[in-house]
Design a protein around this motif. Structure first.
Motif: not given
Length: 307
Positions: A237-255
């Motif tokens: 996603v950061a490279q602009g290759l796609a978008v995504a749905l992620l759970p909050e826990l995944a974003l707490q473990s790594m952002r």
């Protein structure tokens, strides 16, 4: 029916061979085989098919295996309760946990337990919910920390081995966009606004959830990449290759610093987190202590990254 022979049969069925079961039990293979044959004579039907590559349960054997696992779980619960009378702060619990909870909720709960009951041991096994529940039903773990999406049915335990589910909280689903994306800064986003985007799909159940919510929004997502590694998802996603749905826990473990997270997307759904165990194991002190620590830890879920 001889309960001892039933438990021996359960060990053979789970181990996959008489030899493996004998090693696990510390017996000789002929002794194990003798007990299984005696049980088969008692029930007047074969329970396993013996072959050069091991043993396979018959239809009757599979039906009996659920009862054997339930009895084994009940005996373990009894053993743990009796042991707890001598030392209430000791004991152990085997826990299967899905990866994002294993990186966030469980270590925090274990830290609580370490302060309250330093003699209590939690042994972790990393497993997605379907595998975790299979381990639980097989008696290989005492409890499973699982999730299910709000549009999925609950997981039944079956009549021979009923499972108890303790709801712990909700894990919100966030929209992850590349920094500078055209929708960044918008207060409210509908999934239909993303119909032309490329997507990253997660684990099998996560991809199925993505397909369901997008179908309700009126489109089929263009899933270009599939990975259950949340670091890879965010990197794509950061490279602009796609978008995504992620759970909050995944974003707490790594952002990833190259993504923008939006929590106002309409129709993304939620995941419901629960601790599941055999009904007969509810009295195990170590399990009750773990549940109490998780209940205390889960309210912190909402403190993670937001839009």
């Amino acid at each position: 029916m001889d309960a001892k022979r039933l438990l021996i049969f359960g060990t053979v069925a789970r181990a996959g061979s008489l030899a493996a079961a004998a090693r696990e039990l510390g017996w000789t293979q002929p002794a194990v085989s003798q007990h299984v044959r005696a049980l088969e004579r008692e029930l007047r039907m074969p329970l396993i098919v013996r072959g050069s590559r091991g043993t396979v349960p018959t239809e009757a054997g599979l039906a009996l295996l659920g009862h054997a696992n339930a009895i084994a779980a009940r005996l373990r619960a009894a053993d743990a309760e009796v042991a707890a009378l001598a030392e209430t702060s000791a004991g152990s619990v085997r826990l299967a946990v899905f990866p994002t909870a294993g990186a966030t909720l469980v270590p925090a709960a274990m830290a609580v337990l370490a302060r309250r009951s330093p003699g209590l041991e939690v042994r972790l096994t990393d497993a997605e919910p379907p595998q975790a529940l299979a381990l639980l039903r097989a008696g290989e773990v005492d409890a499973a920390l699982v999730f299910r999406y709000d549009d999925e049915p609950a997981q039944p335990g079956g009549p021979a081995s009923p499972l108890v589910e303790h709801p712990l909280g909700e894990d919100a689903i966030r929209l992850v966009l590349p920094a500078g994306h055209r929708l960044v800064g918008r207060q409210r986003i509908h999934l239909a606004d993303l119909a032309e985007e490329r997507w990253v799909g997660g684990c099998v159940r996560c991809r199925e959830h993505l397909l369901r919510v997008c179908a309700r929004a009126g489109f089929v997502p263009d899933v270009r990449h599939s990975t259950d590694d949340y670091v890879i998802v965010q990197s794509l996603v950061a490279q602009g290759l796609a978008v995504a749905l992620l759970p909050e826990l995944a974003l707490q473990s790594m952002r990833h610093r190259g993504v923008e997270v939006h929590d106002g997307v309409v129709g993304a759904g939620i995941r419901r987190i629960a601790l599941t165990h055999h009904a007969d194991a509810g009295g195990i002190p170590a399990l009750r202590a773990l549940l109490a620590a998780l209940v205390e830890t889960v309210p912190d879920l909402g403190s993670g990254p937001s839009a």
